[in-house]
Design a protein around this motif. Structure first.
Motif, PDB file in Angstrom:
ATOM      1  N   PRO A  52      20.400   4.430  36.880  1.00 13.77           N
ATOM      2  CA  PRO A  52      21.365   5.665  37.049  1.00 13.77           C
ATOM      3  C   PRO A  52      22.246   5.455  35.463  1.00 13.77           C
ATOM      4  CG  PRO A  52      22.166   3.810  37.616  1.00 13.77           C
ATOM      5  CD  PRO A  52      21.086   3.765  37.416  1.00 13.77           C
TER       6      PRO A  52
ATOM      7  N   SER B 284      26.079   6.793  33.519  1.00 11.21           N
ATOM      8  CA  SER B 284      27.426   7.456  33.875  1.00 11.21           C
ATOM      9  C   SER B 284      27.947   7.986  32.127  1.00 11.21           C
ATOM     10  CB  SER B 284      28.289   6.808  34.251  1.00 11.21           C
ATOM     11  OG  SER B 284      28.185   5.407  34.478  1.00 11.21           O
TER      12      SER B 284
ATOM     13  N   TRP C 123      28.298  11.789  35.520  1.00 10.02           N
ATOM     14  CA  TRP C 123      27.349  10.615  36.293  1.00 10.02           C
ATOM     15  C   TRP C 123      26.549  11.099  36.936  1.00 10.02           C
ATOM     16  CZ3 TRP C 123      31.208  12.273  38.881  1.00 10.02           C
ATOM     17  CH2 TRP C 123      31.456  12.825  39.662  1.00 10.02           C
TER      18      TRP C 123
ATOM     19  N   PRO D 120      22.961  10.075  39.813  1.00 13.11           N
ATOM     20  CA  PRO D 120      21.659   8.754  39.906  1.00 13.11           C
ATOM     21  C   PRO D 120      20.346   8.132  39.686  1.00 13.11           C
ATOM     22  CG  PRO D 120      23.417  10.617  41.487  1.00 13.11           C
ATOM     23  CD  PRO D 120      23.722  10.776  40.079  1.00 13.11           C
TER      24      PRO D 120
ATOM     25  N   ALA E 277      16.834   8.683  42.443  1.00 17.83           N
ATOM     26  CA  ALA E 277      17.618   9.723  43.482  1.00 17.83           C
ATOM     27  C   ALA E 277      17.060  10.831  44.017  1.00 17.83           C
ATOM     28  CB  ALA E 277      18.799   9.632  44.002  1.00 17.83           C
TER      29      ALA E 277
ATOM     30  N   TYR F  88      22.967  18.594  47.415  1.00 18.39           N
ATOM     31  CA  TYR F  88      22.398  17.943  46.157  1.00 18.39           C
ATOM     32  C   TYR F  88      21.771  18.480  45.492  1.00 18.39           C
ATOM     33  CZ  TYR F  88      20.949  13.889  43.042  1.00 18.39           C
ATOM     34  OH  TYR F  88      20.034  13.086  42.588  1.00 18.39           O
TER      35      TYR F  88
ATOM     36  N   THR G 275      24.765  19.553  42.126  1.00 18.49           N
ATOM     37  CA  THR G 275      24.327  18.880  41.080  1.00 18.49           C
ATOM     38  C   THR G 275      23.925  20.142  39.990  1.00 18.49           C
ATOM     39  OG1 THR G 275      22.200  18.203  42.196  1.00 18.49           O
ATOM     40  CG2 THR G 275      23.541  16.621  41.878  1.00 18.49           C
TER      41      THR G 275
ATOM     42  N   LEU H 162      32.995   4.647  40.928  1.00 18.44           N
ATOM     43  CA  LEU H 162      31.691   5.399  41.290  1.00 18.44           C
ATOM     44  C   LEU H 162      31.708   4.208  42.628  1.00 18.44           C
ATOM     45  CD1 LEU H 162      29.195   6.210  38.415  1.00 18.44           C
ATOM     46  CD2 LEU H 162      30.352   7.525  40.313  1.00 18.44           C
TER      47      LEU H 162
ATOM     48  N   PRO I  85      26.421   1.388  43.796  1.00 18.43           N
ATOM     49  CA  PRO I  85      25.039   1.581  44.469  1.00 18.43           C
ATOM     50  C   PRO I  85      24.463   1.783  45.939  1.00 18.43           C
ATOM     51  CG  PRO I  85      25.563   0.190  42.647  1.00 18.43           C
ATOM     52  CD  PRO I  85      26.750   0.280  43.486  1.00 18.43           C
TER      53      PRO I  85
ATOM     54  N   VAL J 294      24.394   4.641  48.102  1.00 25.54           N
ATOM     55  CA  VAL J 294      24.029   5.440  47.792  1.00 25.54           C
ATOM     56  C   VAL J 294      21.978   5.351  48.033  1.00 25.54           C
ATOM     57  CG1 VAL J 294      23.415   6.941  45.699  1.00 25.54           C
ATOM     58  CG2 VAL J 294      25.730   6.282  46.347  1.00 25.54           C
ATOM     59  N   TYR J 295      21.961   4.374  47.687  1.00 25.83           N
ATOM     60  CA  TYR J 295      20.046   4.072  47.454  1.00 25.83           C
ATOM     61  C   TYR J 295      19.110   3.713  48.946  1.00 25.83           C
ATOM     62  CZ  TYR J 295      21.494   4.640  42.369  1.00 25.83           C
ATOM     63  OH  TYR J 295      22.177   6.254  41.772  1.00 25.83           O
TER      64      TYR J 295
ATOM     65  N   PRO K 269      22.316   9.682  48.608  1.00 28.22           N
ATOM     66  CA  PRO K 269      22.547  10.291  47.528  1.00 28.22           C
ATOM     67  C   PRO K 269      23.667  10.937  46.313  1.00 28.22           C
ATOM     68  CG  PRO K 269      20.075  11.415  48.209  1.00 28.22           C
ATOM     69  CD  PRO K 269      21.481  10.253  49.223  1.00 28.22           C
TER      70      PRO K 269
END
Length: 950
Positions: A549, A551, A576, A578, A582, A601, A605, A643, A646, A649-650, A669
């Motif tokens: 990632p 950021s 940021w 991902p 992601a 998403y 984004t 944030l 992780p 998120v993953y 994600p």
């Protein structure tokens, strides 16, 4: 009575915070009534030519009063109330100058003649004359600055120890918490770049010894736009070498060889060696500082493994001879390219090896407020989890004075961390499995029969400690490779009314995560006939991913100063991405991603440079102004964000490595950051040049904390713990700080804080249980957060006797004394209520789950003393002997709370009915015994030390 008082304070903080301004004014009233008037006058000249400077500005900090010089360089400021002031002098093209401790006396004129140096190619914007002020009236931040000279007097080992002594900071089994925030919410900065392991969840990513610190800033409110900590900011600057070679060494230990694990000793050695100065043949332009620091201890638990083994270190015998092993090395090189141009390089390397489970805190999943001793392995620590944490921080800094009003700071950094957790250095798993690895407590001789003589008898179970030869079920490995580029421009307007800062910080990360429970599950099983049973699983559960990632943020702020008023307006645009992992999961129909998440998403984004990005604007406002002389009112408002870890998120997004455990984790994600909106109102008062008071009220709203929900997918029988942004919390509190210099030999500080931290849940896992219990994610019921510690009081005293001081006939020349004391509320717990007796006569207690964390355990108190005797052999050469007593009165501070009694367990105390009770042996007993030695914080420890400097 205590609970009633807490409720009263809580109501006041919630309902009547807007009356705080009037309270501040009332507190200052006695000071205002004592004020009298005087005059300040003098001349301002060029230091070199002695020519008068026409139009130079003289301003009295903490007031609205000021003047400008006439054609002869003269100035006069009248009607100044009696007191001690800081005088600021500025003129276009000259270095600004601050005079601290200028005393104005009733009906008298104080003469102050000033000489300014022309501003050449130098990075020093301000010249300071006089002792450091006890309170900074120009700054609207809640900030404490500690210098290396201050740290030298303290009994601290690292940056965390220094920070823990400051107002609003609470040290708990989890780590450092600032103003009621969570451990991971604090931003740690070393020489301009991030120094936090984003995966471990413990705060610092590298160990910085206190002896390597040049200065340290602890910012708990009103931070600048270049920073982005939702709880607080810790800014550390590493020492640089001086103009002369200097060598310093220090060694402390808590035993004399014959008492390594007796009384107040548990086999502790702490050593430091530091060297700094100019590099030969460089005309003192190239300077260096280097230090090596070692901390080894077998800890006060009196439980040790035969040898800690690390699978990622080449020689475990060297790096881990004891239960807790800390090694750190610091190197800093600085080179003055030309006047106004400087470059420096810092390398900070540390190694930690221990069996403390808090070394790895997976945010949102770890046990809350629990010490890290693996008590179940008390009889076989050689089979427990060993944690190895390596880190290396490298920073290249460049500073350039572009012109008299503009400077440039550039920092390029690399942070590498690696954390390995395994069964004391054992391999991930054997090629084949032919025995039981799960640790358990089994019945051993002598066998004790329960209920003998009756028709039915039972065998009592063991003590609950593992004794079957099983090993740790934890195997974890992660690494972080984080590259940072940060540049910042600082612009001073010619009239010194505007100070503009703008720049950018960008980070690119390479993160790899491997977390496996019971890794031997899935290895081939060899049968007696020589055949094998194979499996494709990786442990009972696993979480594996490798992501990259990015950021960063653009920041700008303008500090406007005019006639005593300071206003800082700024903002930070945080962005940021991902990363490709992601992005690919969202596009991959085989990945377990909800369709609604895929759609959101892509909508939320923006695709740029091949990645999908999000952004958030974080405004900041800071205002301060005098209400009377030396009494400054300040207000802060700001947004900040963090944030999510992780793992949220993953986890589970790679179809190849999806875990099939009963309730496996599934990342999201499209998670948004956790956000904090903070408000702060306070007053800073400089009563005299040696006595300052700061009084602050603060309020923080947190939202978008992570919540877990349970999901199932069509065709996939596995239930998934899915992360969303749902939770919130709020924290409010009061702080008071007092700094008093009784004279040049005696300094005292005192700070007190009261706060209340409430929210919907403590962890993502806890929130999932609440949702399942309530049947909805929309519950608005708040509870006290587990780490809420309402009262926190700290005080310290530094005494350096003069040459004539005598105590009971003993001359005190050469002695130094440091005394500190801390009192804070105990840990919160969910209370239990009496529910009768069982057939054995044991009282039953059951948890009041409708009132979580509503009670506070027994309070913590400890005090520390350090006595040093210097033997000098010149102006800069000395040898010192020291005695340090930690926890002087041997207070037993409970960090594992018995929810029946509110304190740590003592033999005979009632216990929750579900917990093993040594008084009532029962065949249904299960779990660990309540006699964990970590239920108390460390007892008294005495350290003997010797140090030298030349």
């Amino acid at each position: 009575m205590k609970d009633a008082f807490v409720i009263f304070i809580n109501d006041f903080m919630t309902k009547y915070l807007h009356y705080f301004t009037y309270l501040l004014l009332l507190l200052c009233a006695p000071v205002w009534g004592l004020a009298q008037n005087g005059t300040l006058k003098g001349t301002v000249k060029d230091k070199t030519t002695k020519e008068p400077l026409i139009g130079a500005t003289i301003f009295i900090v903490g007031t609205y009063k000021g003047a400008a010089t006439d054609f002869d360089g003269n100035y006069e400021i009248k009607d100044i109330k009696h007191g001690d002031y800081t005088v600021k002098v500025s003129f276009v093209g000259y270095t600004e100058k601050l005079y601290n401790g200028i005393r104005i006396t009733k009906d008298q004129t104080t003469q102050l003649n000033i000489e300014l140096s022309e501003q050449g190619k130098t990075l020093d914007a301000v010249e300071v004359v006089g002792e450091k002020n006890v309170v900074d009236l120009e700054s609207g931040k809640s900030e404490v600055r500690i210098t290396s000279a201050d740290i030298k007097e303290m009994n601290v080992r690292n940056v965390q120890g220094v920070v823990a002594m400051q107002a609003g900071v609470s040290q708990s089994p989890d780590g450092l918490q600032i103003r009621g925030g969570r451990v991971y919410e604090t931003q740690f900065v070393v020489d301009g770049v991030n120094a936090q392991d984003p995966l471990a969840g413990t705060g610092f990513g590298t160990e910085v010894s206190s002896g390597s610190v040049q200065d340290l800033a602890v910012i708990t409110g009103g931070s600048d736009a270049e920073y982005n900590g939702t709880s607080g900011i810790i800014v550390t600057k590493i020492k640089e070498g001086g103009d002369q070679l200097k060598v310093y060494g220090n060694w402390q230990r808590d035993n004399l060889g014959f008492n390594k694990m007796k009384g107040s000793a548990w086999n502790t050695d702490i050593a430091e060696l530091a060297i700094g100065g100019p590099v030969p043949f460089t005309n003192k332009k190239l300077k260096f500082f280097t230090s090596l620091n070692v901390g080894l201890s077998d800890q006060y638990y009196r439980l040790t493994a035969n040898q800690l083994k690390s699978s990622i270190l080449p020689d475990s015998t060297l790096f881990s001879p004891r239960q807790d092993n800390k090694w750190s090395h610091t190197l800093k090189l600085s080179y003055e390219i030309a006047r106004g141009s400087k470059i420096s390089f810092t390398n900070q390397h540390s190694i930690l090896v221990n069996q403390n489970s808090r070394t790895l805190q997976v945010v949102g999943f770890s046990n809350i407020m629990a010490p890290g001793l693996q008590y179940g392995f008390a009889n076989s620590l050689d089979n427990a989890t060993t944690y190895t944490h390596r880190s290396n921080l490298s920073v290249l800094n460049f500073q350039q004075l572009l012109n008299k009003n503009l400077t440039l700071d550039v920092a390029v950094g690399r942070l590498f961390t690696n954390l390995r957790a395994d069964a004391n250095g054992r391999a991930f798993r054997d090629e084949t499995i032919n025995k039981i690895y799960d640790p358990a407590s089994i019945v051993t001789n002598p066998v004790v029969v329960y209920n003998p003589g009756s028709d039915t008898s039972f065998v009592l179970p063991g003590d609950g400690l593992y004794n079957n030869g099983g090993i740790s079920t934890v195997w974890h490995d992660h690494y972080v490779n984080e590259l940072t580029l940060k540049y910042k421009f600082n612009y001073f307007s010619p009239n010194k009314r505007h100070f503009v800062t703008f720049g950018q910080e960008h980070k690119h990360q390479d993160l790899q995560w491997a977390d496996v429970s019971s890794p031997w599950v899935g290895a081939p099983i060899k049968l007696p006939d020589g055949t094998y049973i194979a499996s494709r699983s990786i442990g009972t559960s696993s979480d594996l991913w490798h992501v990259k990632p990015s950021s960063g943020g653009f920041f700008v702020q303008d500090e406007i100063r005019y006639k005593g008023i300071s206003a800082v307006i700024g903002t930070r645009l945080e962005y940021w991405a991902p990363g490709k992992f992601a992005d690919d999961a969202v596009d991959n129909p085989d990945a377990l991603v909800l369709q609604s998440v895929r759609d959101d998403y892509k909508k939320q984004t923006t695709k740029l440079f091949g990645l999908r990005w999000k952004a958030r604007l974080l405004p900041k406002l800071r205002v301060s102004f005098p209400v009377t002389e030396n009494n400054v009112l300040y207000f802060n408002y700001g947004h900040s964000m963090r944030l999510p870890h992780p793992r949220f998120v993953y986890a589970g997004l790679d179809p190849k490595y999806q875990s099939r455990s009963a309730l496996s984790d599934l990342g999201n994600p499209n998670l948004n950051p956790e956000v904090a909106v903070s408000y702060e109102l306070g007053i800073k008062s400089q009563i005299t040049r040696d006595f300052g008071v700061t009084f602050t009220a603060f309020y923080k709203d947190y939202f978008d904390f992570i919540v877990n929900r349970t999901l199932t997918f069509t065709g996939d029988p596995t239930r998934r713990a899915f992360a969303i942004n749902q939770d919130y919390a709020r924290i409010r509190g009061l702080e008071v700080m007092l700094n008093y210099r009784l004279n040049k030999n005696l300094r005292a500080t005192f700070n007190a804080a009261y706060q209340v931290a409430t929210g919907k849940s403590n962890t993502a896992a806890e929130s999932r249980l609440q949702i399942e219990k309530n049947g909805s994610v929309n519950t608005t019921k708040e509870q006290y957060l587990a780490w809420d510690r309402p009262f926190d009081l700290k005080g310290s005293l530094i005494y350096t006797p003069d040459t004539s001081a005598i105590f009971f006939g003993v001359p005190l020349k050469g002695f130094r004394f440091f005394l500190s004391a801390t009192y804070k509320s105990g840990l919160r717990y969910t209370p239990q209520r009496f529910a009768g007796y069982d057939l054995q006569g044991r009282p039953k207690y059951e948890s009041i789950d409708t009132d979580p964390y509503s009670k506070i355990g027994s309070a913590w108190f400890w005090s520390d003393l350090k006595i040093t005797r210097d033997f000098r052999f010149g102006k800069k050469q000395f040898i010192s002997l020291s005695v340090e007593i930690n926890n002087i009165f041997n207070n037993k501070n409970a960090q594992i709370i018995n929810p029946v009694t509110g304190t740590a367990y003592s033999y005979g105390d009632a216990l929750p009915y579900t917990q093993r009770d040594p008084v009532y042996a029962n065949p249904q007993s299960s779990g660990l015994p309540p006699t964990n030695p970590a239920r108390y914080m460390q007892p008294r420890q005495i350290l003997y030390g010797v140090s030298f400097s030349f």
